[in-house]
Design an enzyme around this catalytic site. Structure first.
Site, PDB file in Angstrom:
ATOM      1  N   LYS A   1      52.204  80.114  21.158  1.00 51.91           N
ATOM      2  CA  LYS A   1      52.620  79.790  22.532  1.00 51.91           C
ATOM      3  C   LYS A   1      54.133  79.999  22.690  1.00 51.91           C
ATOM      4  O   LYS A   1      54.588  80.700  23.589  1.00 51.91           O
ATOM      5  CB  LYS A   1      52.261  78.341  22.889  1.00 51.91           C
ATOM      6  CG  LYS A   1      52.522  78.019  24.347  1.00 51.91           C
ATOM      7  CD  LYS A   1      52.692  76.547  24.613  1.00 51.91           C
ATOM      8  CE  LYS A   1      54.151  76.149  24.462  1.00 51.91           C
ATOM      9  NZ  LYS A   1      54.432  74.757  24.845  1.00 51.91           N
TER      10      LYS A   1
ATOM     11  N   ASP B   1      49.583  77.309  27.507  1.00 53.66           N
ATOM     12  CA  ASP B   1      50.081  75.929  27.461  1.00 53.66           C
ATOM     13  C   ASP B   1      49.017  75.031  28.095  1.00 53.66           C
ATOM     14  O   ASP B   1      47.888  75.486  28.345  1.00 53.66           O
ATOM     15  CB  ASP B   1      51.433  75.821  28.183  1.00 53.66           C
ATOM     16  CG  ASP B   1      51.270  75.899  29.691  1.00 53.66           C
ATOM     17  OD1 ASP B   1      50.213  76.373  30.171  1.00 53.66           O
ATOM     18  OD2 ASP B   1      52.191  75.472  30.407  1.00 53.66           O
TER      19      ASP B   1
END
Ligand code: SF4
Length: 294
Positions: free
Chosen positions: A192, A211
């Protein structure tokens, strides 16, 4: 009939018995003849000039055609979602305040389990106090803790930031690497964070940022059924065109902040509403699907 007399019985000559036997034989012969006709009887050839009727293939008429089944990943549907996201959020970018790749990396590490607003309150003073990656590399995690305390999980985050700074100085000449494999070697950096830095700073689409907002909304929109962020990313990489990966992540993150909240999303105000079948919608004009939920 006068009393004392018994009715006349048939004579015991055996005549009736013979008749009964003859009848039985006759019916047995008839049965055998019928059976022969059904099995061994010679087949009479069909008269010349008469052809067997051809078996016509069944032609499906429009009225008998099955309706197309719903496919949430149909290219038309995905394209329409992207079009509406473009109309809703035409020029969105990363909401974390930063001036270079290092600051974006630090801000992204600090944003875990926190809000961008919260991180943006902390980072200006943090980067004023420690203006370079070398300045962070000279710290111990304990020294950094008070500065990042308000973002939550501050001990782990301090370790990650100081560890990443030391490795960048030691192994990458003080420059944040621009490759996924190298970024993933930094402490506290998973896909991420690496995707945020690669996409937002280096403009490299190596993956899709997953996310909490992307996780929730891509499931609501049935772009994935997965829960694991890496599997969600793989699913999104299959259905979203590569040149849209960076913008799509930003748009979905903004959508999560503006309308598609984790609790009580504002579906009545959402322009994706009639494409969305999420089970936890607060208002709907379409059928809701039990599997489509955050
Ligand atoms: S309709 Fe509701 S649940 Fe669906 S994307 Fe919009 S805000 Fe989210």
């Amino acid at each position: 009939m006068p009393r004392g007399q018994t009715p006349r019985q048939p004579a015991r000559t055996g005549r009736q018995d013979k008749v009964r036997v003859a009848r039985t034989l006759l019916s047995a012969k008839a049965a055998a003849k019928t059976a022969r006709v059904g099995t061994d009887a010679p087949v009479r050839p069909a008269p010349k000039g008469r052809k067997k009727a051809a078996i016509k293939p069944s032609v499906s008429t429009p009225s008998s055609a099955k309706p197309k089944s719903y496919n949430p990943l149909a290219p038309d549907r995905v394209a329409e979602i992207l079009t509406r996201l473009n109309q809703l959020y035409p020029d969105v970018t990363c909401a974390l305040t930063h001036k270079n790749a290092w600051e974006l990396l630090v801000a992204t590490i600090l944003s875990a389990q926190s809000t961008d607003v919260n991180v943006n309150r902390v980072t200006p003073e943090l980067f004023r106090k420690y203006p370079t990656v070398e300045a962070f590399a000279a710290l111990t995690p304990e020294q950094l803790e008070p500065d990042v305390r308000s973002t939550g999980f501050f001990r782990n985050k301090s370790k990650s930031v100081v560890g990443a700074a030391k490795k960048i100085v030691a192994d990458f000449g003080g420059q944040v690497p621009d490759e996924m494999e190298k970024l993933l070697t930094l402490p506290g950096v998973a896909r991420k964070t690496a995707n945020v830095v690669l996409g937002s700073w280096f403009k490299k689409a190596d993956g899709v940022v997953v996310d909490t907002h992307v996780h929730r909304i891509s499931r609501r929109l049935e772009l994935t059924k997965q829960h694991d962020p890496q599997k969600i990313e793989q699913d999104l990489m299959k259905v979203i065109p590569r040149d849209k990966w960076i913008l799509f992540s930003h748009q979905i993150i903004w959508h999560g902040r503006k309308l598609c909240y984790a609790r009580k999303p504002k579906c009545a105000d959402c322009s994706l509403e009639n494409l969305c079948h999420a089970a936890d919608k607060t208002w709907s004009t379409v059928e809701m699907h039990k599997d489509a939920k955050a």
